[in-house]
Write an enzyme that holds these catalytic residues in place. Structure first.
Site, PDB file in Angstrom:
ATOM      1  N   LYS A 174      76.623  54.260   6.046  1.00  0.00           N
ATOM      2  CA  LYS A 174      76.928  53.501   7.267  1.00  0.00           C
ATOM      3  C   LYS A 174      75.622  53.111   7.941  1.00  0.00           C
ATOM      4  O   LYS A 174      74.768  53.952   8.194  1.00  0.00           O
ATOM      5  CB  LYS A 174      77.750  54.341   8.242  1.00  0.00           C
ATOM      6  CG  LYS A 174      78.246  53.511   9.418  1.00  0.00           C
ATOM      7  CD  LYS A 174      78.372  54.301  10.702  1.00  0.00           C
ATOM      8  CE  LYS A 174      77.128  54.291  11.540  1.00  0.00           C
ATOM      9  NZ  LYS A 174      76.719  52.989  12.086  1.00  0.00           N
ATOM     10  N   GLY A 228      67.089  58.113  12.235  1.00  0.00           N
ATOM     11  CA  GLY A 228      67.376  57.469  13.510  1.00  0.00           C
ATOM     12  C   GLY A 228      66.688  58.220  14.628  1.00  0.00           C
ATOM     13  O   GLY A 228      65.718  58.962  14.401  1.00  0.00           O
ATOM     14  N   SER A 229      67.199  58.065  15.837  1.00  0.00           N
ATOM     15  CA  SER A 229      66.532  58.667  16.990  1.00  0.00           C
ATOM     16  C   SER A 229      66.785  60.174  17.050  1.00  0.00           C
ATOM     17  O   SER A 229      67.785  60.673  16.521  1.00  0.00           O
ATOM     18  CB  SER A 229      67.053  58.016  18.270  1.00  0.00           C
ATOM     19  OG  SER A 229      68.428  58.305  18.422  1.00  0.00           O
ATOM     20  N   GLU A 231      67.620  61.825  19.646  1.00  0.00           N
ATOM     21  CA  GLU A 231      68.837  62.028  20.448  1.00  0.00           C
ATOM     22  C   GLU A 231      70.094  62.019  19.557  1.00  0.00           C
ATOM     23  O   GLU A 231      70.936  62.913  19.647  1.00  0.00           O
ATOM     24  CB  GLU A 231      68.897  60.882  21.448  1.00  0.00           C
ATOM     25  CG  GLU A 231      69.757  61.123  22.629  1.00  0.00           C
ATOM     26  CD  GLU A 231      69.822  59.851  23.479  1.00  0.00           C
ATOM     27  OE1 GLU A 231      69.318  58.784  23.071  1.00  0.00           O
ATOM     28  OE2 GLU A 231      70.409  59.944  24.560  1.00  0.00           O
ATOM     29  N   GLY A 233      70.103  62.451  16.349  1.00  0.00           N
ATOM     30  CA  GLY A 233      69.959  63.583  15.426  1.00  0.00           C
ATOM     31  C   GLY A 233      70.563  64.849  16.002  1.00  0.00           C
ATOM     32  O   GLY A 233      71.234  65.612  15.301  1.00  0.00           O
ATOM     33  N   GLU A 250      65.447  62.370   9.446  1.00  0.00           N
ATOM     34  CA  GLU A 250      64.153  61.744   9.760  1.00  0.00           C
ATOM     35  C   GLU A 250      64.291  61.093  11.127  1.00  0.00           C
ATOM     36  O   GLU A 250      65.096  60.172  11.293  1.00  0.00           O
ATOM     37  CB  GLU A 250      63.788  60.695   8.703  1.00  0.00           C
ATOM     38  CG  GLU A 250      63.737  61.221   7.276  1.00  0.00           C
ATOM     39  CD  GLU A 250      62.758  62.364   7.082  1.00  0.00           C
ATOM     40  OE1 GLU A 250      61.855  62.540   7.917  1.00  0.00           O
ATOM     41  OE2 GLU A 250      62.911  63.102   6.108  1.00  0.00           O
ATOM     42  N   CYS A 284      59.010  53.948  12.973  1.00  0.00           N
ATOM     43  CA  CYS A 284      58.875  55.347  13.405  1.00  0.00           C
ATOM     44  C   CYS A 284      57.433  55.819  13.296  1.00  0.00           C
ATOM     45  O   CYS A 284      56.987  56.649  14.073  1.00  0.00           O
ATOM     46  CB  CYS A 284      59.771  56.237  12.550  1.00  0.00           C
ATOM     47  SG  CYS A 284      59.440  56.060  10.783  1.00  0.00           S
ATOM     48  N   GLU A 379      58.566  57.668  22.939  1.00  0.00           N
ATOM     49  CA  GLU A 379      58.509  56.681  21.858  1.00  0.00           C
ATOM     50  C   GLU A 379      58.944  55.324  22.406  1.00  0.00           C
ATOM     51  O   GLU A 379      60.076  55.186  22.899  1.00  0.00           O
ATOM     52  CB  GLU A 379      59.449  57.113  20.723  1.00  0.00           C
ATOM     53  CG  GLU A 379      59.423  56.169  19.536  1.00  0.00           C
ATOM     54  CD  GLU A 379      60.455  56.535  18.466  1.00  0.00           C
ATOM     55  OE1 GLU A 379      61.621  56.788  18.818  1.00  0.00           O
ATOM     56  OE2 GLU A 379      60.085  56.548  17.284  1.00  0.00           O
TER      57      GLU A 379
HETATM   58  P1  NAD Z   1      69.974  55.507  16.477  1.00  0.00           P
HETATM   59  O1  NAD Z   1      69.808  56.980  16.473  1.00  0.00           O
HETATM   60  O2  NAD Z   1      70.451  54.858  17.706  1.00  0.00           O
HETATM   61  O3  NAD Z   1      70.987  55.053  15.325  1.00  0.00           O
HETATM   62  C1  NAD Z   1      70.795  55.423  13.970  1.00  0.00           C
HETATM   63  C2  NAD Z   1      72.145  55.427  13.257  1.00  0.00           C
HETATM   64  O4  NAD Z   1      72.976  56.437  13.820  1.00  0.00           O
HETATM   65  C3  NAD Z   1      72.934  54.128  13.375  1.00  0.00           C
HETATM   66  O5  NAD Z   1      73.567  53.850  12.138  1.00  0.00           O
HETATM   67  C4  NAD Z   1      73.961  54.438  14.454  1.00  0.00           C
HETATM   68  O6  NAD Z   1      75.114  53.650  14.349  1.00  0.00           O
HETATM   69  C5  NAD Z   1      74.251  55.900  14.154  1.00  0.00           C
HETATM   70  N1  NAD Z   1      74.772  56.674  15.297  1.00  0.00           N
HETATM   71  C6  NAD Z   1      74.611  56.428  16.615  1.00  0.00           C
HETATM   72  N2  NAD Z   1      75.198  57.396  17.344  1.00  0.00           N
HETATM   73  C7  NAD Z   1      75.738  58.279  16.457  1.00  0.00           C
HETATM   74  C8  NAD Z   1      76.442  59.511  16.579  1.00  0.00           C
HETATM   75  N3  NAD Z   1      76.723  60.030  17.774  1.00  0.00           N
HETATM   76  N4  NAD Z   1      76.817  60.167  15.448  1.00  0.00           N
HETATM   77  C9  NAD Z   1      76.508  59.676  14.234  1.00  0.00           C
HETATM   78  N5  NAD Z   1      75.836  58.504  14.048  1.00  0.00           N
HETATM   79  C10 NAD Z   1      75.451  57.828  15.145  1.00  0.00           C
HETATM   80  O7  NAD Z   1      68.566  54.936  16.019  1.00  0.00           O
HETATM   81  P2  NAD Z   1      68.109  53.410  15.958  1.00  0.00           P
HETATM   82  O8  NAD Z   1      67.929  52.905  17.342  1.00  0.00           O
HETATM   83  O9  NAD Z   1      68.982  52.675  15.006  1.00  0.00           O
HETATM   84  O10 NAD Z   1      66.678  53.557  15.238  1.00  0.00           O
HETATM   85  C11 NAD Z   1      65.487  53.815  15.911  1.00  0.00           C
HETATM   86  C12 NAD Z   1      65.092  55.284  15.793  1.00  0.00           C
HETATM   87  O11 NAD Z   1      65.024  55.674  14.421  1.00  0.00           O
HETATM   88  C13 NAD Z   1      63.707  55.553  16.371  1.00  0.00           C
HETATM   89  O12 NAD Z   1      63.725  56.731  17.135  1.00  0.00           O
HETATM   90  C14 NAD Z   1      62.846  55.750  15.121  1.00  0.00           C
HETATM   91  O13 NAD Z   1      61.689  56.539  15.317  1.00  0.00           O
HETATM   92  C15 NAD Z   1      63.813  56.384  14.181  1.00  0.00           C
HETATM   93  N6  NAD Z   1      63.370  56.205  12.803  1.00  0.00           N
HETATM   94  C16 NAD Z   1      62.840  57.272  12.144  1.00  0.00           C
HETATM   95  C17 NAD Z   1      62.360  57.118  10.859  1.00  0.00           C
HETATM   96  C18 NAD Z   1      61.746  58.280  10.118  1.00  0.00           C
HETATM   97  O14 NAD Z   1      61.559  58.180   8.914  1.00  0.00           O
HETATM   98  N7  NAD Z   1      61.394  59.365  10.779  1.00  0.00           N
HETATM   99  C19 NAD Z   1      62.442  55.868  10.229  1.00  0.00           C
HETATM  100  C20 NAD Z   1      62.998  54.800  10.926  1.00  0.00           C
HETATM  101  C21 NAD Z   1      63.459  54.974  12.222  1.00  0.00           C
END
Ligand code: NAD
Length: 479
Positions: A174, A228-229, A231, A233, A250, A284, A379
Site C-alpha cells: 500500500k 515513512g514518518s 509519528e 511508525g 525506516e 529522508c 525534520e
Molecule cells: P507518512 O508516515 O505520513 O506515510 C507513510 C505511509 O504510511 C503512507 O503509505 C501512509 O498512507 C501510511 N500511513 C499513514 N498513517 C498510517 C497509519 N496510522 N497506519 C498505517 N499506515 C499509515 O510519511 P510520508 O509523509 O509519506 O513520508 C515522509 C516521511 O518518510 C519522512 O519522515 C521521511 O523521513 C520518511 N522516509 C524515511 C525513509 C528512510 O529510509 N528512513 C525513506 C523515505 C522517507
C-alpha cells in the site's frame, strides 16, 4: 484523465474496491485529475491478505534458483517501462522526469540485486559440544504488509517488494494515495511477468489511517515493512503490538553534515547541495543541519549560495528543470510553516525560496540558527538548508548527536583516519566520509533511535530482515 479508472491487483486479478468507491490522483503541477484508483477498505485488505496467504506455501518452497529467475525477470520488465514510470512519477510526485529515470532504473536494479541474493540465502552449522548437530536455517517470515511513503515512491515500493519476495515471502503493498496510480502501473508491469504466481504480490490503494492501520494489525499478517514518518511508525508499532509482528521500519531523520577546515569545499558544495535540493529536499537522508568550521564558513556559504541560486525551479516535464513542485499543497504549507518559524525565531534568511506560485519553493538557506529553533531540531523535508558555525570539535560532535533521530550523517575532511574515529561517536545507522546519503540496491540503509527499527533495508542485510532463523537439531548418536 490520462490514466482512466485504474484497478487494484489482488490474487492476480484486476479488481475494484468492494465498496465500488474511488478517488482521483492529480497532476501535482497543474492540480488536474489524471486518473482514479479504488478506495479500499478493510474488506479489500482481507481479500489481499488472504490471496497472499494462499500463495505463500508454494512460493516459499520454490527452489531458490527458480524464485531468483522470476524476481530477476521483474527487473527486466521494469527497465522496459522505465520512461513511462518516470513520466508518471513527474506527474503525481513532481520529481523532474529526466531525473526520475534514475530512481526508476534503480527500482529495476533492486529486483536484479534481490534476485542475486535470493540464491544465496545461506544458513550455518553451529559447532556442537555434544552428539547433536545444530543448524540454523533462514526461512521467510510469511505474509508481509508493505507500507511506503510518497517521496521516491517507485524506488521505495520496489525495494520492499523485491526484498520481501526474494526471501520467499508474499506481500500486500500500500502506497500513499498521492502515488496510487504509480503503484497500480507497477502492478501492470508485474502482471506482465507470466512466471510470477498469482497472489505473491498484491497491490491495494487507499488511506493509511484506515487500511494502513488495519494491515499493520491484521491477524494474518506476519511482518510489517514500513517506510515513512516516525509519528506513523509509532502508530504502526502500536497497531502491530497485540499480534507481535516482526517490524522493519525506516523512519525520519535530521542529518548532520560536519565540515572540517581541510574539507574540499567545491566537492562538499556540489554533493551537499545536490542532496539538499534534489527532489526539493523531500528525502529522508538529506542534510538537516550543517556544521561548518569557522575557518571555511564564509567561503563554503558563498559557494553554496552561488550553486543554489542557479538551480532551475519549474515544470517537472521540462528537461532544464532541477526542482519541480513539492508533492502537495498540504506539504507545501508545512514547509512554508517551517520557513516562517525560522524567520520568527530570529534566524537569518540568506536565500529565500518563497517567490514562486502554486506548490513551488526554491532553494532556501538559513544562517544564525540556534539549537532552540524548530528548524534546527525538526525534520523539514523541504529545500531548506540550516547552517551553523563551529570551532570546538568535542562540542560539535555533542551537537550532532543531540537529536532524537539517528538516520545518517556525513563528515567532510581529507583526514580519513580522523573521520573514521569521529564516525564511531555518531549515533546514526549510516555515516559517510566526503559523501552524503546514498541510494544503491547493494548498500544497506537504515537508522537507529527514532529513525528506524529492525536493522537495515537494502543490500543482503535488507533481505535478511525479511527472514526468520529456524534452528534444527539432529541427533548423531548411532543406534
Ligand atoms: P507518512 O508516515 O505520513 O506515510 C507513510 C505511509 O504510511 C503512507 O503509505 C501512509 O498512507 C501510511 N500511513 C499513514 N498513517 C498510517 C497509519 N496510522 N497506519 C498505517 N499506515 C499509515 O510519511 P510520508 O509523509 O509519506 O513520508 C515522509 C516521511 O518518510 C519522512 O519522515 C521521511 O523521513 C520518511 N522516509 C524515511 C525513509 C528512510 O529510509 N528512513 C525513506 C523515505 C522517507
Amino acid at each position: 484523465m490520462v490514466y482512466g479508472n485504474m484497478k487494484m491487483w489482488i490474487g492476480g486479478e484486476w479488481v475494484d474496491a468492494e465498496s465500488g468507491k474511488t478517488f482521483p490522483t492529480v497532476n501535482v503541477t497543474t492540480g488536474e485529475p489524471i486518473g482514479t484508483a479504488p478506495l479500499a477498505d478493510k474488506a479489500d485488505v482481507d481479500k489481499a491478505v488472504s490471496a497472499a496467504r494462499k500463495a505463500f506455501p508454494a512460493w516459499a518452497e520454490l527452489p531458490p534458483g527458480r524464485r531468483s529467475a522470476i524476481v530477476a525477470s521483474i527487473g527486466e520488465s521494469l527497465k522496459k517501462h522505465a520512461k513511462e514510470m518516470a513520466h508518471l512519477d513527474a506527474l503525481e510526485h513532481g520529481l523532474p522526469e529526466h531525473i526520475a529515470i534514475g530512481p526508476t532504473m534503480g527500482a529495476a536494479g533492486n529486483f536484479e540485486q534481490a534476485a542475486a541474493y535470493s540464491r544465496h540465502l545461506e544458513g550455518h552449522v553451529i559447532p556442537s559440544n555434544n552428539d547433536r548437530m545444530y543448524c540454523l536455517e533462514r526461512v521467510p517470515v510469511g505474509v508481509c504488509a508493505l507500507i511506503t511513503p510518497w517521496n521516491m515512491p517507485f524506488f521505495l515500493m520496489s525495494q520492499k517488494v523485491a526484498l520481501s519476495i526474494a526471501a520467499g515471502n508474499t506481500c500486500v503493498l500500500k502506497v500513499p494515495s498521492i502515488n496510487a496510480l504509480t503503484s497500480l502501473k507497477f502492478a501492470e508491469i508485474l502482471a506482465e511477468v507470466e512466471a510470477l504466481p498469482k497472489g505473491v504480490v498484491n497491490i491495494i490503494t487507499g488511506p493509511g489511517g484506515t487500511i494502513g492501520t488495519y494491515m499493520a494489525s491484521h491477524p494474518d499478517v506476519d511482518c510489517v515493512g514500513f517506510t515513512g514518518s516516525t509519528e506513523t511508525g509509532v502508530s504502526i508499532m502500536q497497531a502491530a503490538a497485540p499480534t507481535l509482528k516482526k517490524l522493519v521500519m525506516e523512519l525520519g531523520g535530521k542529518n548532520p553534515a560536519i565540515l572540517f577546515p581541510d574539507a574540499n569545499i567545491d566537492h562538499a558544495v556540489e554533493i551537499l547541495a545536490h542532496h539538499q535540493f534534489h527532489n526539493c529536499g523531500q528525502a529522508c537522508g538529506s542534510p538537516g543541519r550543517y556544521y561548518i568550521h569557522e575557518n571555511i564558513y564564509d567561503k563554503f556559504l558563498e559557494k553554496y549560495l552561488e550553486h543554489a541560486k542557479h538551480l532551475v525551479v519549474g515544470d517537472p516535464l521540462d528537461a532544464k528543470t532541477n526542482m519541480g513542485p513539492l508533492v502537495s499543497r498540504e506539504h507545501y504549507n508545512k514547509v512554508m510553516g517551517y520557513i516562517e518559524s525560522g524567520v520568527k525565531d530570529g534566524a537569518t534568511l540568506v536565500l529565500d525560496g518563497r517567490k514562486y506560485d502554486a506548490n513551488f519553493i526554491g532553494p532556501t538557506v538559513f544562517t544564525d540558527v540556534t539549537p532552540d529553533m524548530k528548524i534546527y531540531r525538526e525534520e523539514i523535508f523541504g529545500p531548506v538548508a540550516v547552517m551553523c558555525k563551529w570551532s570546538d570539535e568535542e562540542e560539535v560532535m555533542k551537537r550532532a548527536n543531540d537529536n532524537t533521530y539517528g538516520l545518517t550523517a556525513s563528515i567532510w575532511t581529507r583526514n580519513i583516519a580522523h573521520a573514521l574515529k569521529l564516525g564511531k561517536k555518531l549515533t546514526v545507522g549510516t555515516f559517510s566520509v566526503n559523501a552524503h546519503n546514498f541510494i544503491a540496491a547493494e548498500a544497506p540503509w537504515g537508522g537507529v533511535r527514532q529513525s528506524g527499527v529492525g536493522g537495515k533495508e537494502g543490500g543482503y542485510q535488507g533481505l535478511l530482515e525479511y527472514t526468520e532463523q529456524k534452528m534444527i537439531t539432529i541427533c548423531l548418536r548411532e543406534e
